[in-house]
Scaffold this active site. Structure first.
Site, PDB file in Angstrom:
ATOM      1  N   SER A 255     -20.392  24.082 -93.278  1.00 41.34           N
ATOM      2  CA  SER A 255     -20.311  25.400 -93.936  1.00 41.34           C
ATOM      3  C   SER A 255     -19.143  25.424 -94.910  1.00 41.34           C
ATOM      4  CB  SER A 255     -20.086  26.508 -92.895  1.00 41.34           C
ATOM      5  OG  SER A 255     -19.889  27.746 -93.547  1.00 41.34           O
TER       6      SER A 255
ATOM      7  N   TYR B  42     -15.109  30.056 -86.076  1.00 40.04           N
ATOM      8  CA  TYR B  42     -16.324  29.537 -86.737  1.00 40.04           C
ATOM      9  C   TYR B  42     -15.939  28.420 -87.715  1.00 40.04           C
ATOM     10  CZ  TYR B  42     -20.584  29.381 -89.565  1.00 40.04           C
ATOM     11  OH  TYR B  42     -21.711  28.957 -90.235  1.00 40.04           O
TER      12      TYR B  42
HETATM   13  N1  LIG Z   1     -26.674  31.388 -93.479  1.00 35.63           N
HETATM   14  C1  LIG Z   1     -25.508  31.039 -93.985  1.00 35.63           C
HETATM   15  O1  LIG Z   1     -24.934  31.741 -94.835  1.00 35.63           O
HETATM   16  C2  LIG Z   1     -24.867  29.744 -93.543  1.00 35.63           C
HETATM   17  C3  LIG Z   1     -23.789  29.253 -94.278  1.00 35.63           C
HETATM   18  C4  LIG Z   1     -23.188  28.079 -93.899  1.00 35.63           C
HETATM   19  C5  LIG Z   1     -23.653  27.396 -92.792  1.00 35.63           C
HETATM   20  N2  LIG Z   1     -24.687  27.886 -92.066  1.00 35.63           N
HETATM   21  C6  LIG Z   1     -25.137  27.128 -90.894  1.00 35.63           C
HETATM   22  O2  LIG Z   1     -26.516  26.847 -91.032  1.00 35.63           O
HETATM   23  C7  LIG Z   1     -27.053  26.568 -89.739  1.00 35.63           C
HETATM   24  C8  LIG Z   1     -28.363  27.305 -89.588  1.00 35.63           C
HETATM   25  O3  LIG Z   1     -28.119  28.700 -89.561  1.00 35.63           O
HETATM   26  P1  LIG Z   1     -28.983  29.757 -90.375  1.00 35.63           P
HETATM   27  O4  LIG Z   1     -28.124  30.310 -91.422  1.00 35.63           O
HETATM   28  O5  LIG Z   1     -30.291  29.182 -90.734  1.00 35.63           O
HETATM   29  O6  LIG Z   1     -29.107  30.923 -89.260  1.00 35.63           O
HETATM   30  P2  LIG Z   1     -30.312  31.387 -88.345  1.00 35.63           P
HETATM   31  O7  LIG Z   1     -31.455  31.838 -89.173  1.00 35.63           O
HETATM   32  O8  LIG Z   1     -29.712  32.347 -87.388  1.00 35.63           O
HETATM   33  O9  LIG Z   1     -30.720  30.048 -87.586  1.00 35.63           O
HETATM   34  C9  LIG Z   1     -29.936  29.515 -86.558  1.00 35.63           C
HETATM   35  C10 LIG Z   1     -30.793  28.569 -85.760  1.00 35.63           C
HETATM   36  O10 LIG Z   1     -29.991  28.008 -84.713  1.00 35.63           O
HETATM   37  C11 LIG Z   1     -30.717  28.116 -83.517  1.00 35.63           C
HETATM   38  N3  LIG Z   1     -29.824  28.164 -82.363  1.00 35.63           N
HETATM   39  C12 LIG Z   1     -28.854  29.057 -82.066  1.00 35.63           C
HETATM   40  N4  LIG Z   1     -28.310  28.761 -80.877  1.00 35.63           N
HETATM   41  C13 LIG Z   1     -28.960  27.655 -80.423  1.00 35.63           C
HETATM   42  C14 LIG Z   1     -28.861  26.880 -79.253  1.00 35.63           C
HETATM   43  N5  LIG Z   1     -27.986  27.159 -78.271  1.00 35.63           N
HETATM   44  N6  LIG Z   1     -29.687  25.822 -79.108  1.00 35.63           N
HETATM   45  C15 LIG Z   1     -30.586  25.522 -80.075  1.00 35.63           C
HETATM   46  N7  LIG Z   1     -30.722  26.216 -81.200  1.00 35.63           N
HETATM   47  C16 LIG Z   1     -29.918  27.283 -81.355  1.00 35.63           C
HETATM   48  C17 LIG Z   1     -31.583  29.343 -83.645  1.00 35.63           C
HETATM   49  O11 LIG Z   1     -32.745  29.227 -82.842  1.00 35.63           O
HETATM   50  P3  LIG Z   1     -32.991  29.875 -81.421  1.00 35.63           P
HETATM   51  O12 LIG Z   1     -32.285  31.217 -81.401  1.00 35.63           O
HETATM   52  O13 LIG Z   1     -34.477  29.976 -81.345  1.00 35.63           O
HETATM   53  O14 LIG Z   1     -32.430  28.891 -80.427  1.00 35.63           O
HETATM   54  C18 LIG Z   1     -31.980  29.249 -85.113  1.00 35.63           C
HETATM   55  O15 LIG Z   1     -33.108  28.436 -85.259  1.00 35.63           O
HETATM   56  C19 LIG Z   1     -25.976  26.965 -88.734  1.00 35.63           C
HETATM   57  O16 LIG Z   1     -25.318  25.801 -88.283  1.00 35.63           O
HETATM   58  C20 LIG Z   1     -25.036  27.822 -89.566  1.00 35.63           C
HETATM   59  O17 LIG Z   1     -23.731  27.822 -89.044  1.00 35.63           O
HETATM   60  C21 LIG Z   1     -25.321  29.041 -92.432  1.00 35.63           C
END
Ligand SMILES: NC(=O)c1ccc[n+]([C@@H]2O[C@H](COP(=O)([O-])OP(=O)(O)OC[C@H]3O[C@@H](n4cnc5c(N)ncnc54)[C@H](OP(=O)(O)O)[C@@H]3O)[C@@H](O)[C@H]2O)c1
Length: 245
Positions: free
Chosen positions: A142, A155
């Site tokens: 991130s 985070y």
């Molecule tokens: N969106 C942003 O602005 C942003 C920016 C930088 C980095 N990121 C990173 O991108 C990655 C994906 O996030 P996203 O933005 O796509 O958010 P999201 O839509 O909330 O997706 C998060 C995913 O992680 C899964 N997850 C959460 N806890 C888990 C666990 N204990 N075991 C397995 N899976 C788990 C969730 O699935 P379930 O709930 O079904 O398990 C979901 O599929 C993360 O690492 C996040 O930190 C996001």
């Protein structure tokens, strides 16, 4: 194997956001997907969508805080498709808050999912990649770890732990394996739903609405890294909205 078509690619956190978009994008490019997350209904729907478009995808309920679950995700790829070309450790949560609030359970959850989840991925896939003589780790990091701001301490710390582990893994990997870190800025996903502080969640959702880029942008960056020739290792990609300071 060159390119993306035919590669067996496992993704954690595939049930929404970046993981979901990446699974769809890679399936459209001919990859075979092995999808993990906790919500099986979402994974099943995603596999059905991929299959309806002529693609191939399997899923298994995977909680990345459980080492055995991550082992089972990698094992499913080997059992069903004979190998694993890429592991995308993408699952993550962001229950951010000020340190003064002492939301210690949220701190622990971020360490468990964001850091230990990635380590369990390495523990599951590294022996497989060594045996195969090929393999590609892709870890979702991130920009929160690049520009540190209040509320993001744990985070950002968890993401910078992954950044450090990813770079060390790259150095230890040797000439046969590839290691990539992807650092997105604001991306329109469900990530704010993991924010336990209501005011911070509202702020996060507002920032997403005003400037977030689509998850498909991250999917394309991941596809770029995978599509490179085997001797080209994309170390880190940082991509954020132009509007993000
Ligand atoms: N969106 C942003 O602005 C942003 C920016 C930088 C980095 N990121 C990173 O991108 C990655 C994906 O996030 P996203 O933005 O796509 O958010 P999201 O839509 O909330 O997706 C998060 C995913 O992680 C899964 N997850 C959460 N806890 C888990 C666990 N204990 N075991 C397995 N899976 C788990 C969730 O699935 P379930 O709930 O079904 O398990 C979901 O599929 C993360 O690492 C996040 O930190 C996001």
């Amino acid at each position: 194997m060159l390119g993306i078509a035919g590669k067996v690619i496992a993704i954690t956190g595939a049930s929404s956001g970046i993981g979901d978009a990446t699974a769809m994008h890679l399936a459209e490019k001919g990859a075979i997907l092995v999808l993990g997350a906790r919500r099986s209904d979402r994974l099943e729907a995603l596999c059905d969508t991929i299959a309806s478009k002529g693609g191939t995808a399997s899923h298994i309920v995977t909680d990345v805080t459980r080492r055995a679950d991550v082992e089972a995700l990698v094992a499913l790829a080997i059992e069903r498709y004979g190998r694993l070309d890429v592991l995308i450790s993408n699952a993550g949560i962001a229950p951010i808050s000020l340190l003064d609030d002492l939301r210690v359970e949220d701190w622990e959850a971020m360490i468990d999912v964001n850091v230990k989840g990635v380590l369990y991925g390495i523990a599951a896939a590294l022996p497989v990649f060594r045996r195969q003589g090929f393999g590609h780790f892709i870890n979702t990091i991130s920009t929160a770890g690049i520009k540190i701001v209040p509320t993001m301490a744990v985070y950002a710390g968890s993401k910078n732990a992954v950044r450090t582990i990813t770079e060390a893994l790259r150095q230890e990997a040797g000439p046969l394996l590839r290691v990539t870190g992807i650092s997105p800025g604001y991306v329109a996903t469900d990530l704010p739903s993991s924010m336990t502080d209501k005011a911070i969640r509202a702020q996060g959702e507002a920032s997403m609405q005003t400037m977030a880029i689509p998850a498909s942008a991250i999917a394309e960056a991941i596809a770029f890294a995978i599509a490179q020739p085997p001797n080209v290792d994309v170390g880190e990609i940082v991509l954020r909205p132009t509007a993000q300071a």
